[in-house]
Design a protein around this motif. Structure first.
Motif, mmCIF file in Angstrom:
data_model
loop_
_atom_site.group_PDB
_atom_site.id
_atom_site.type_symbol
_atom_site.label_atom_id
_atom_site.label_comp_id
_atom_site.label_asym_id
_atom_site.label_seq_id
_atom_site.Cartn_x
_atom_site.Cartn_y
_atom_site.Cartn_z
ATOM 1 N N GLN A 97 0.020 79.691 16.337
ATOM 2 C CA GLN A 97 0.879 78.946 15.420
ATOM 3 C C GLN A 97 1.868 79.828 14.657
ATOM 4 O OE1 GLN A 97 -0.506 76.888 11.571
ATOM 5 N NE2 GLN A 97 -0.965 75.396 13.137
ATOM 6 N N GLU A 175 -0.327 74.963 18.892
ATOM 7 C CA GLU A 175 0.619 74.465 17.867
ATOM 8 C C GLU A 175 1.765 75.439 17.607
ATOM 9 O OE1 GLU A 175 -1.003 72.644 14.381
ATOM 10 O OE2 GLU A 175 -2.970 72.543 15.302
ATOM 11 N N ALA A 178 4.402 74.352 14.784
ATOM 12 C CA ALA A 178 3.949 73.748 13.519
ATOM 13 C C ALA A 178 4.636 74.353 12.295
ATOM 14 C CB ALA A 178 2.442 73.885 13.381
ATOM 15 N N MET A 179 5.050 75.612 12.382
ATOM 16 C CA MET A 179 5.624 76.255 11.210
ATOM 17 C C MET A 179 7.140 76.373 11.285
ATOM 18 S SD MET A 179 2.752 79.177 10.641
ATOM 19 C CE MET A 179 3.083 79.526 8.937
ATOM 20 N N LEU A 180 7.750 75.691 12.259
ATOM 21 C CA LEU A 180 9.189 75.873 12.478
ATOM 22 C C LEU A 180 10.007 74.693 11.978
ATOM 23 C CD1 LEU A 180 9.011 77.238 16.132
ATOM 24 C CD2 LEU A 180 8.847 78.510 13.993
ATOM 25 N N ASP A 181 11.290 74.932 11.715
ATOM 26 C CA ASP A 181 12.179 73.837 11.331
ATOM 27 C C ASP A 181 12.701 73.148 12.605
ATOM 28 O OD1 ASP A 181 14.123 75.504 12.318
ATOM 29 O OD2 ASP A 181 15.287 75.610 10.484
ATOM 30 N N PRO A 182 13.402 71.997 12.449
ATOM 31 C CA PRO A 182 13.787 71.236 13.644
ATOM 32 C C PRO A 182 14.550 72.048 14.696
ATOM 33 C CG PRO A 182 14.194 69.932 11.675
ATOM 34 C CD PRO A 182 13.788 71.297 11.208
ATOM 35 N N VAL A 183 15.421 72.951 14.262
ATOM 36 C CA VAL A 183 16.186 73.758 15.225
ATOM 37 C C VAL A 183 15.247 74.713 15.969
ATOM 38 C CG1 VAL A 183 18.031 75.444 15.485
ATOM 39 C CG2 VAL A 183 18.282 73.585 13.849
ATOM 40 N N HIS A 208 0.618 68.563 17.455
ATOM 41 C CA HIS A 208 0.496 67.313 16.691
ATOM 42 C C HIS A 208 1.769 66.509 16.803
ATOM 43 C CE1 HIS A 208 -3.229 68.394 15.006
ATOM 44 N NE2 HIS A 208 -2.773 69.398 14.285
ATOM 45 N N ASP A 249 -0.741 60.270 15.837
ATOM 46 C CA ASP A 249 0.471 59.465 15.746
ATOM 47 C C ASP A 249 0.834 58.942 17.129
ATOM 48 O OD1 ASP A 249 0.977 59.902 13.090
ATOM 49 O OD2 ASP A 249 2.233 61.662 13.429
ATOM 50 N N PRO A 251 4.684 57.933 19.169
ATOM 51 C CA PRO A 251 6.118 57.994 18.916
ATOM 52 C C PRO A 251 6.573 56.676 18.285
ATOM 53 C CG PRO A 251 5.616 58.777 21.130
ATOM 54 C CD PRO A 251 4.362 58.187 20.583
ATOM 55 N N GLN A 252 7.564 56.769 17.370
ATOM 56 C CA GLN A 252 8.048 55.552 16.689
ATOM 57 C C GLN A 252 8.512 54.488 17.683
ATOM 58 O OE1 GLN A 252 11.043 56.853 13.822
ATOM 59 N NE2 GLN A 252 9.540 56.619 12.189
ATOM 60 N N VAL A 253 9.164 54.924 18.780
ATOM 61 C CA VAL A 253 9.672 53.923 19.732
ATOM 62 C C VAL A 253 8.525 53.211 20.434
ATOM 63 C CG1 VAL A 253 11.967 54.906 20.145
ATOM 64 C CG2 VAL A 253 10.020 55.749 21.475
ATOM 65 N N THR A 273 10.713 57.341 24.870
ATOM 66 C CA THR A 273 11.877 58.069 24.352
ATOM 67 C C THR A 273 12.938 57.098 23.838
ATOM 68 O OG1 THR A 273 13.026 58.037 26.469
ATOM 69 C CG2 THR A 273 11.564 59.898 26.076
ATOM 70 N N VAL A 274 13.886 57.648 23.076
ATOM 71 C CA VAL A 274 14.986 56.860 22.531
ATOM 72 C C VAL A 274 15.764 56.195 23.677
ATOM 73 C CG1 VAL A 274 17.206 57.016 21.323
ATOM 74 C CG2 VAL A 274 15.219 58.225 20.427
#
Lengths: 288, 284
Positions: A97, A175, A178-183, A208, A249, A251-253, A273-274
């Motif tokens: 991680q 994981e 887990a410690m990274l930003d979106p980019v 996750h 969780d 995915p929201q879709v 996926t979207v």
């Protein structure tokens, strides 16, 4: 051919806790008769809440721990056999991680060379391995940099390159984002996908983040040490209620499709996926 | 307590070759009791900003006003500022060190030289607010799950009775269950105590659920501010600055780009289900 095969794999340990009232011992069954097989060159995701046993499983692949019952084969090697430990660790590398805990040197190329040097690879070959590994993760231009000055995502890619330089057949990622930003997450995921598609590396991804898991060919869900679900993402994720009951969780879709179906709309349930969601809605609109 | 930031600029290593402008003329006003989501990608300046709010670092120029008073006017009052503005750092569980949960939470108030009785009251209230029961009081913090540890650490900040609570990435590295526990605790806290909360996060899904207002930072300045609905409607702009809106916002944006008539401001599954249902069934 199977890269990883578990037969009735169980792992039990005694947990000792120090309290002010003295020590307490309890038996914990972290893995309970797990059976699974992972094909060479495939990309699988392992899901489960914290404490479900998924990291314990990952550590078995690297022979950091050994089964207390059953057998685990990695690249055909039985991990119970202590003499094979270096063959096993060279077959299956691990990325954890926190990249800060995995980088050892003050210059990127030295960090990558650390593994092959310890394996006794001749120095002219090391140079090539370092370049190839950095190239594979898209970090060649940072060869002379100090890892401390890199972003989290870049550090994690250096950690991956360090494993690659040992030329494993399989990499287990515990994981990694887990410690990274979106980019940083996006960069690391792209690197992982590329290793699988272009280099044919077997990938075991513990995560996750469901948007990462949907990219795998196969998903395993572990809950309280038991292997409870297994299948393609399209088979596993539509089981919205079941996954939620395991503390995961969806995915929201996928959840949106599930809810729409409950309201009587005949929308496909394996939307992950979207793009698939947008496609499904457009199709429904055109058929009305 | 209200916060007002006027023309705040912070330059690291000024006048050296490593000079870096982390904050560039930032102006923000935060009202008492607001729940703010502060988002921005690594290096956007959000950590530098929150460290200014409790006086951990001083501005190169500009001022920070708490209830109208410049926090750097009287340096002897900075200690008081730090009690009023509580800051829970990233991975706060790394700061746990006591033998028991109770003692760990009591550490702050004990140093504030409060009475035994007051300390006991604060510790119990703080642990209750974060949803930890009496059964954990005598446990070692290291025995707890990741989510529980983090809640103990947050309780430690709460026990100082801050008027403003700043949480830096409180859900980073947790599993979905641990994350939901923390978010629920924060929500309760805001509801029960009515204190101002600033939540720093990369997770758009998290801030979408909780915040009244979002502040989006990019390269040391404020790129956007508004309600979650207003901000997430600008999906394409968010992408340009390296952020992502909740997954479902993309579905709505793409459908709108294809010419379907949908409300712009959807960012939760519940809202999407309702809107898509109307879209599909409305014309029958």
């Amino acid at each position: 051919m199977e890269m990883i095969k578990a037969e009735n794999l169980s792992y039990e340990y005694i947990k000792v806790t120090e309290t002010e009232k003295g020590t307490k011992e309890e038996k914990i069954l972290a893995l309970n008769h797990v059976n699974l097989s992972i094909e060479q060159g495939s990309f699988v995701a392992v899901l489960g809440h914290n404490g479900s046993g998924k990291s314990t499983f990952a550590k078995h692949i690297n022979a950091l721990v050994r089964p207390t019952e059953g057998v685990l084969w990695v690249n055909g090697y039985d991990t119970q056999n202590e003499e094979l430990i270096w063959d096993i660790r060279q077959s299956a590398g691990m990325v954890f991680q926190n990249p800060d805990n995995q980088l050892v040197a003050t210059v990127v190329e030295e960090d990558i060379a650390f593994g092959p040097e310890n394996m006794g690879v001749p120095s002219e070959q090391i140079r090539k391995r370092v370049e190839d590994a950095l190239n594979a993760v898209g970090m060649l231009e940072y060869k002379q940099h100090s890892p401390a000055k890199l972003s989290g995502g870049q550090k994690q890619r250096i950690a991956i390159a360090g494993v690659l330089a040992m030329k494993p057949k399989c990499i287990v990622f515990d994981e990694p984002t887990a410690m990274l930003d979106p980019v940083g997450r996006k960069d690391v995921m792209n690197t992982i996908l590329q290793l699988n598609k272009e280099e044919g590396m077997t990938i075991v991804l513990i995560t996750h983040y469901m948007d990462e898991a949907v990219k795998a060919e196969k998903v395993f869900v572990i809950d309280d040490g038991n292997m409870v679900l297994e299948g393609t993402p399209k088979e596993v994720f539509p089981q919205v209620e079941t996954l939620k009951s395991y503390g995961l969780d969806v995915p929201q879709v996928t959840e949106t499709a599930y809810e729409l179906k409950k309201m009587g709309i005949s929308i496909s349930q394996d939307i992950l996926t979207v793009e698939e969601m947008v496609g499904a809605i457009c199709q429904l609109k055109s058929t009305i | 307590m209200s916060i007002k930031i006027n023309h705040l600029t912070h330059i690291y290593n000024a006048d050296t070759i490593f000079e870096k402008t982390a904050l560039n003329d930032v102006n923000i006003e935060i009202q008492k009791g607001e729940f703010i989501g502060l988002i921005g990608h690594t290096g956007s300046g959000k950590s530098t900003l929150i460290q200014h709010l409790n006086g951990t670092i001083s501005p190169t120029s500009g001022e920070i006003l708490l209830d109208g008073e410049n926090i750097h006017k009287d340096k002897t009052k900075l200690k008081e500022v730090r009690q009023r503005v509580g800051l829970a750092f990233q991975y706060p569980e790394h700061q746990l060190f006591e033998m028991t949960v109770y003692k760990d939470v009591a550490f702050g108030p004990t140093n504030m030289k409060l009475t035994e009785q007051e300390i006991d009251k604060r510790v119990k209230e703080a642990l209750q607010t974060v949803g930890l029961s009496e059964t954990v009081y005598d446990k070692s913090p290291f025995e707890l799950s990741g989510g529980q540890k983090r809640r103990v650490a947050i309780a430690g900040v709460l026990a100082m009775n801050p008027e403003i609570l700043i949480l830096d990435e409180p859900t980073a590295g947790l599993d979905p269950k641990g994350r939901d526990e923390i978010l629920y605790a924060i929500k309760q806290l805001h509801k029960q105590r009515g204190i101002t909360i600033i939540l720093v996060s990369h997770s758009m899904e998290d801030v979408a659920k909780l915040a009244d207002r979002l502040i989006v930072m990019e390269k040391g300045h404020i790129a956007m501010t508004g309600t979650p609905k207003e901000v997430f409607a600008r999906v394409r702009e968010l992408e340009k600055i390296g952020l992502a809106a909740p997954q479902i916002s993309y579905v709505i944006t793409e459908l709108k780009e294809k010419g379907y008539n949908l409300p712009e401001d959807i960012y939760t599954v519940e809202e999407a289900v309702k809107a898509l249902y109307t879209l599909l069934k409305g014309e029958e």
